[in-house]
Write a protein that holds these residues in place. Sequence first.
Motif, PDB file in Angstrom:
ATOM      1  N   ARG A  92       1.540   1.467  -1.159  1.00  0.00           N
ATOM      2  CA  ARG A  92       1.091   2.249  -2.308  1.00  0.00           C
ATOM      3  C   ARG A  92       0.002   3.208  -1.854  1.00  0.00           C
ATOM      4  O   ARG A  92      -0.569   3.060  -0.786  1.00  0.00           O
ATOM      5  CB  ARG A  92       0.547   1.318  -3.405  1.00  0.00           C
ATOM      6  CG  ARG A  92       1.613   0.532  -4.124  1.00  0.00           C
ATOM      7  CD  ARG A  92       2.504   1.403  -4.962  1.00  0.00           C
ATOM      8  NE  ARG A  92       1.736   2.248  -5.883  1.00  0.00           N
ATOM      9  CZ  ARG A  92       1.221   1.819  -7.022  1.00  0.00           C
ATOM     10  NH1 ARG A  92       1.400   0.579  -7.415  1.00  0.00           N
ATOM     11  NH2 ARG A  92       0.533   2.626  -7.796  1.00  0.00           N
ATOM     12  N   SER A 113      -4.458   2.750  -5.480  1.00  0.00           N
ATOM     13  CA  SER A 113      -3.872   1.593  -6.147  1.00  0.00           C
ATOM     14  C   SER A 113      -4.623   0.318  -5.781  1.00  0.00           C
ATOM     15  O   SER A 113      -4.942   0.077  -4.618  1.00  0.00           O
ATOM     16  CB  SER A 113      -2.404   1.489  -5.737  1.00  0.00           C
ATOM     17  OG  SER A 113      -1.991   0.155  -5.713  1.00  0.00           O
ATOM     18  N   SER A 133       4.310   5.181  -6.613  1.00  0.00           N
ATOM     19  CA  SER A 133       4.444   4.167  -7.661  1.00  0.00           C
ATOM     20  C   SER A 133       5.227   2.976  -7.145  1.00  0.00           C
ATOM     21  O   SER A 133       5.901   3.055  -6.125  1.00  0.00           O
ATOM     22  CB  SER A 133       5.177   4.754  -8.865  1.00  0.00           C
ATOM     23  OG  SER A 133       6.471   5.139  -8.461  1.00  0.00           O
TER      24      SER A 133
END
Lengths: 293, 296
Positions: free
Chosen positions: B165, B169, B200
């Motif tokens: 990620r 994050s 994502s």
Amino acid sequence: MKLPSHRFREFVIEKLIFLSGIASVLFVALIFIFLLREGVSVLKSTSIGSFLGGHFWYPISSPAKLGILPLILGSLLVTAGAIMIAVPLGIAAAFYIAEVAPKRLRTILKSCVEVLSAIPSVVLGFLGITILVPFLKNVLNLPTGLTAFSGSIMLAFMALPTIITISEDAINAVPREYKDGALALGATHWQTLFRVVIHGALPGIIAAAMLGIGRVFGETMAVMMVTGNAAVIPHSLFEPVRTLTATIAAEMGEAAKGSPHYFALFAVGIVLFVISFAINLTADLLLNRGKKR
Amino acid sequence: MESWAPVRKGFAAFFALAAVFFFANCGGRGSAGPRGGAALQIKGSDTMVNLGQAWAEAFNKLHPEINVAVTGGGSGTGIAAILNGTCDIAESSRALEEKEIEKAKSAGIALHETIVALDGIVVVVHPSNPVSALTMDQLREIFMGNVARWSVFGGEDRPIVLLSREVNSGTHIFFKEHVLRRGKSKGPEEFAPAALMMPSSYAIAEETARNENAVGYYGLGYISPRQKVLAVGPRDGGPAVAPSIESVRANAYPISRPLYFFTRGEPSGAVKDFLAFALSPEGQAIVKATDFVPIK
């Protein structure tokens, strides 16, 4: 109150128009000042040399490594790839639409180009990640399809409408006498297009290509979705890259205000601004040179 | 005078509009604001900010009179804030450190600890990948870029493509600290520069489902049959454990951690209401919806 009402109205309208006129200049200046103010603070934690020339981007480590060379090269590589695809294709399409296609087909093609420009970049990126990326991986037998090349293809799609529309206008603006003269001298249709019309339209075509480059260089969303975003120095088009724009978009939301990371992202913004400015300036210079000749 | 009217009308309309917007804004803020009095400050773990905000939104519908503000900054920031009284609940993705316990003791504060959710990270590969278990140390080598081919772990002779990620994050940070740095928050270990930073969990899931070379990680809530979930062997050499809600709850799965609320003393008033809501079935459903593991 003593002023006649129409004079007053005139005065207000004049000033409003003046304001609108200088607004864009003002905004650009303010944006640049803001970027500069926030961005120069990055020099507290790194030097210009190691910022622009550093090979590693680990912005949240302590101490943070803030080298953006892989990001600059990533942006340039994706842009170069997109231009190699979009410029020849766009110019050829413009010639076809303006000079070759029958009238009915021309209208259809023109509206298709308009539809292409209306597709949001997120949607293109979504198509890229679900269709293009696995396709490229299998066809080219790559470790992953998330590469600079995927980004270039996506961006070429985005630059095409700009390039086609403006090139076509430039081709249509070539005086009819040039064409008539060439045809009267016995040149074929192809010779007329390739030797005469293209010269007349060249400044416009260059402007179209430059505007296309500008569009591509600043694009963020689709690129972020398909290029893999690995901050490594790329050696070919078929490796993952991380672009300047994707870095700002991905990281700005969580960068702690006042941290080296935060300032570094603004400095990345300055680099983007400077490169875009250089592209536009080159376009202007080329256009002016074309006009003087 | 007559011809001034349109101009004046224009101005009047403009000011009227401006006023409408101004008051509309105030109204909007007021309704969420401390009209009834109570305000709840929640601060801490960046991992938990989204969870905290989701709780706060749902809680606000039940108790519109209580205004809940959730901010991040990190677990340490939250615990420091609860100790000097600038927040009512500290969100933390780790237990109290020795230093913090002493500081609380010397200030005469009894910190009350509640586990409100669990966080488990799964490691996923393509369904055709023959590798089905890796140890924590093997994962560390893989994600630091020290091992480049699957054949090292008994897989096919293919390159390993790392999916991570982005740095914004909480999952990225947890994986880095827990796996790469072996549980320390500071250290020289980093993800390999060649690791792909995906925007994502969806992007990671999509790429692992389609790429035989890929290995990625995301929250337990994101598991689907399109990816193969690896069992993970603990650092002490015990048998590999498959991630599941049960193994995370039993603290058997190695890449997991409890998520805490810290309050000053026994919770009371609005703090108690909020805590009860977080632990209620509705609150725990929100835990699951935000990709964490409910505690019951």
